[in-house]
Each structure stands twice: as C-alpha cells, then as structure tokens.
Design a protein around this motif. Structure first.
Motif, short mmCIF file in Angstrom:
data_model
loop_
_atom_site.label_atom_id
_atom_site.label_comp_id
_atom_site.label_asym_id
_atom_site.label_seq_id
_atom_site.Cartn_x
_atom_site.Cartn_y
_atom_site.Cartn_z
N GLN A 39 35.41 40.10 36.71
CA GLN A 39 34.19 40.24 35.60
C GLN A 39 34.76 41.06 34.35
O GLN A 39 35.13 42.15 34.31
CB GLN A 39 33.15 41.11 36.29
N ALA A 40 34.59 40.24 33.35
CA ALA A 40 35.06 40.68 32.03
C ALA A 40 33.91 41.17 31.39
O ALA A 40 32.81 40.82 31.59
CB ALA A 40 35.74 39.63 31.23
N PRO A 41 33.91 42.19 30.25
CA PRO A 41 32.94 42.84 29.61
C PRO A 41 31.96 41.54 29.24
O PRO A 41 32.47 40.80 28.29
CB PRO A 41 33.49 43.64 28.65
N GLY A 42 30.58 41.57 29.53
CA GLY A 42 29.59 40.71 28.80
C GLY A 42 29.64 39.45 29.48
O GLY A 42 29.02 38.60 29.01
N LYS A 43 30.25 39.30 30.48
CA LYS A 43 30.58 38.15 31.22
C LYS A 43 30.13 38.21 32.69
O LYS A 43 30.10 39.24 33.16
CB LYS A 43 31.80 37.37 31.21
N GLN A 44 29.91 37.04 33.38
CA GLN A 44 29.32 36.86 34.72
C GLN A 44 30.56 37.08 35.68
O GLN A 44 31.85 36.80 35.12
CB GLN A 44 28.48 35.67 35.08
N ARG A 45 30.19 37.47 36.90
CA ARG A 45 31.53 37.51 37.63
C ARG A 45 31.88 36.18 38.13
O ARG A 45 30.97 35.40 38.27
CB ARG A 45 30.95 38.24 38.93
N GLU A 46 33.25 35.89 38.29
CA GLU A 46 33.90 34.63 38.51
C GLU A 46 34.67 34.53 39.64
O GLU A 46 35.41 35.49 39.75
CB GLU A 46 34.21 33.89 37.23
N LEU A 47 34.68 33.63 40.25
CA LEU A 47 35.63 33.30 41.51
C LEU A 47 36.92 33.00 40.77
O LEU A 47 37.02 32.42 39.89
CB LEU A 47 35.22 32.12 42.23
N VAL A 48 38.12 33.87 41.23
CA VAL A 48 39.63 33.63 40.80
C VAL A 48 40.01 32.80 41.83
O VAL A 48 40.85 31.74 41.57
CB VAL A 48 40.15 34.94 40.39
N ALA A 49 40.18 33.28 43.04
CA ALA A 49 40.87 32.62 44.29
C ALA A 49 40.38 32.99 45.53
O ALA A 49 39.57 33.98 45.67
CB ALA A 49 42.45 32.92 44.18
N ARG A 50 40.43 31.88 46.49
CA ARG A 50 39.86 32.25 47.74
C ARG A 50 40.83 31.74 48.89
O ARG A 50 41.62 30.71 48.63
CB ARG A 50 38.57 31.61 47.68
N ILE A 51 40.83 32.38 50.03
CA ILE A 51 41.71 31.86 50.86
C ILE A 51 41.01 32.17 52.39
O ILE A 51 40.19 32.83 52.55
CB ILE A 51 42.99 32.71 51.07
N THR A 52 41.16 30.88 53.14
CA THR A 52 40.58 30.73 54.55
C THR A 52 41.40 31.40 55.52
O THR A 52 42.33 32.05 55.39
CB THR A 52 39.99 29.37 54.80
N SER A 53 40.53 31.58 56.72
CA SER A 53 41.47 32.29 57.90
C SER A 53 42.57 31.16 58.26
O SER A 53 43.70 31.72 58.72
CB SER A 53 40.39 32.32 58.94
N GLY A 54 42.71 30.07 58.07
CA GLY A 54 43.66 29.04 58.13
C GLY A 54 44.61 29.04 56.92
O GLY A 54 45.65 28.29 56.79
N SER A 55 44.51 30.10 55.93
CA SER A 55 45.22 30.43 54.64
C SER A 55 45.17 29.06 53.71
O SER A 55 46.36 28.74 52.90
CB SER A 55 46.87 30.35 55.08
N SER A 56 44.16 28.49 53.72
CA SER A 56 43.96 27.29 52.89
C SER A 56 43.38 27.99 51.63
O SER A 56 42.48 28.78 51.62
CB SER A 56 42.91 26.19 53.39
N ALA A 57 43.81 27.91 50.53
CA ALA A 57 43.67 28.41 49.29
C ALA A 57 43.11 27.29 48.20
O ALA A 57 43.38 26.30 48.05
CB ALA A 57 44.62 29.29 48.77
N ASN A 58 42.11 27.98 47.32
CA ASN A 58 41.78 27.26 46.03
C ASN A 58 41.62 28.30 45.02
O ASN A 58 41.37 29.74 45.16
CB ASN A 58 40.40 26.57 46.20
N TYR A 59 41.72 27.84 44.02
CA TYR A 59 41.82 28.72 42.71
C TYR A 59 40.80 28.07 41.46
O TYR A 59 40.63 26.97 41.40
CB TYR A 59 43.33 28.56 42.09
#
Length: 115
Positions: A39-59
């Motif tokens: 979350q940058a000043p004045g902006k909404q929180r955003e997803l940067v990266a995510r990883i599942t239990s099986g180590s599948s990732a998205n960005y």
C-alpha cells in the motif's frame, strides 16, 4: 490465531534488491495461501504476489519478472525477493495468510526506493 511478522524492508536505490521475510506462528502453515500486498500513500492496498500450498505462484503485472515469492514450510516463512526495484515500488508491504475461514495480516514493513 496466526501471528505474522515481516522483516527486510528498508531504503534502496533504484535498480537495487531487497528480500522480505514473513515468519508465521500459531497456525498450520501449509493450510494457507500466502501473499504479499503493498500500500502506497494515498492508494489502495494491492496484491503483489501469492503462493499456494503447492507452491504455485502468481504476480501482479507490475512486478512480473522482477519479484519472486517463495515459501519454506519447514521454517514457516514466506519470502519476497525483489529485484530491479523502481521508485513506484515504494510502499508498506504486508504479509497475508488466507484460508476460507480467515485472513491474517502482518504489521507491515516499509520499502522505499529512492536515489
């Protein structure tokens, strides 16, 4: 109750690198999908990266090819390796543990990219 503690933030010059860590306790690590948000000043929180239990990732498109999320189940820790940092990456970075029954957040760590 899951507790998350982030570390590794700081000030870095453009083009530099940082590695964020998120240490988890109080829950069963492998049950959760783990993510990094910012979350940058004045902006909404955003997803940067995510990883599942099986180590599948998205960005997020803005960080693809520069950031890498990983997890170490033995250490109950999630990492975010950030390379080629840009001034627009400046934000507070938050670790998130997500399951169908709950969401947990860390306290955040500041990343500042500036010359």
């Amino acid at each position: 109750q899951v507790q998350l503690v982030e570390s590794g933030g700081g000030v870095v010059q453009p083009g530099g690198s940082l590695r964020l860590s998120c240490a988890a306790s109080g829950g069963i690590f492998v049950l959760y999908v783990w993510g990094w948000f910012r979350q940058a000043p004045g902006k909404q929180r955003e997803l940067v990266a995510r990883i599942t239990s099986g180590s599948s990732a998205n960005y997020a498109d803005s960080v693809k090819g520069r950031f890498t999320i990983s997890r170490d189940n033995a250490k109950n820790t999630v990492y975010l390796q950030m390379n080629s940092l840009k001034p627009e990456d400046t934000a507070v970075y938050y670790c998130n543990a997500h399951a169908s029954w709950a969401d947990y957040w860390g306290q955040g760590t500041q990343v500042t990219v500036s010359s």
